[in-house]
Design a protein around this motif. Structure first.
Motif, PDB file in Angstrom:
ATOM      1  N   MET A   1       0.841  -1.180   0.000  1.00 38.46           N
ATOM      2  CA  MET A   1       0.000   0.000   0.000  1.00 38.46           C
ATOM      3  C   MET A   1       0.883   1.239   0.000  1.00 38.46           C
ATOM      4  N   PRO A   2       0.564   2.206  -0.831  1.00 33.40           N
ATOM      5  CA  PRO A   2       1.348   3.441  -0.874  1.00 33.40           C
ATOM      6  C   PRO A   2       1.138   4.297   0.381  1.00 33.40           C
ATOM      7  N   TYR A   3       2.076   5.213   0.576  1.00 32.24           N
ATOM      8  CA  TYR A   3       2.028   6.157   1.699  1.00 32.24           C
ATOM      9  C   TYR A   3       2.192   7.567   1.162  1.00 32.24           C
ATOM     10  N   GLN A  11      -4.094  15.135   2.215  1.00 32.50           N
ATOM     11  CA  GLN A  11      -2.880  14.626   1.581  1.00 32.50           C
ATOM     12  C   GLN A  11      -2.165  15.772   0.887  1.00 32.50           C
ATOM     13  N   ALA A  15       1.842  10.036  -3.736  1.00 33.57           N
ATOM     14  CA  ALA A  15       1.929   8.719  -3.100  1.00 33.57           C
ATOM     15  C   ALA A  15       3.281   8.089  -3.438  1.00 33.57           C
ATOM     16  N   GLU A  19       6.633   3.756   3.416  1.00 38.65           N
ATOM     17  CA  GLU A  19       6.656   4.801   4.435  1.00 38.65           C
ATOM     18  C   GLU A  19       8.023   5.473   4.508  1.00 38.65           C
ATOM     19  N   LYS A  55       0.826   8.575   6.400  1.00 44.06           N
ATOM     20  CA  LYS A  55      -0.236   7.581   6.504  1.00 44.06           C
ATOM     21  C   LYS A  55      -0.376   6.818   5.190  1.00 44.06           C
ATOM     22  N   PRO A  56      -0.923   5.614   5.280  1.00 45.34           N
ATOM     23  CA  PRO A  56      -1.241   4.890   4.044  1.00 45.34           C
ATOM     24  C   PRO A  56      -2.297   5.667   3.257  1.00 45.34           C
ATOM     25  N   CYS A  57      -2.260   5.501   1.941  1.00 46.96           N
ATOM     26  CA  CYS A  57      -3.214   6.217   1.096  1.00 46.96           C
ATOM     27  C   CYS A  57      -3.473   5.412  -0.173  1.00 46.96           C
ATOM     28  N   GLN A  58      -4.426   5.843  -0.913  1.00 50.93           N
ATOM     29  CA  GLN A  58      -4.669   5.295  -2.243  1.00 50.93           C
ATOM     30  C   GLN A  58      -3.975   6.204  -3.251  1.00 50.93           C
TER      31      GLN A  58
END
Length: 84
Positions: A1-3, A11, A15, A19, A55-58
């Motif tokens: 998962m991207p951060y 945001q 991305a 991390e 934080k994780p993100c889409q």
């Protein structure tokens, strides 16, 4: 998962694949500060300034976190060459 880097839940960076990639971006941007040790951890620890968080993100549609990382690394190398 991207951060990504966030401020007040918004945001504010592209991305990135991991991390640690966002920590590097935050460090180069001057957003990382060292705080004194506490009783449970030896040595200084790094934290983000003010209300910044990682934080994780889409990833946005069409965004490639791996390309963002490669572009950031290339930009960093260019800055080093210019400052030499």
């Amino acid at each position: 998962m991207p951060y990504a880097l966030f401020c007040n839940d918004a945001q504010i960076s592209k991305a990135y694949p991991g991390e640690s990639d966002v920590w590097k971006l935050a460090q180069r941007s001057g957003l990382v500060v060292d705080v004194s040790t506490d009783e449970q951890r030896p040595g200084p620890r790094r934290v983000l300034d003010n209300d910044y968080e990682i934080k994780p993100c889409q990833a946005a549609q069409g965004e490639d976190p791996a390309k963002n990382k490669a572009d950031a690394e290339q930009e960093s190398r260019m800055e080093l060459q210019l400052s030499s």
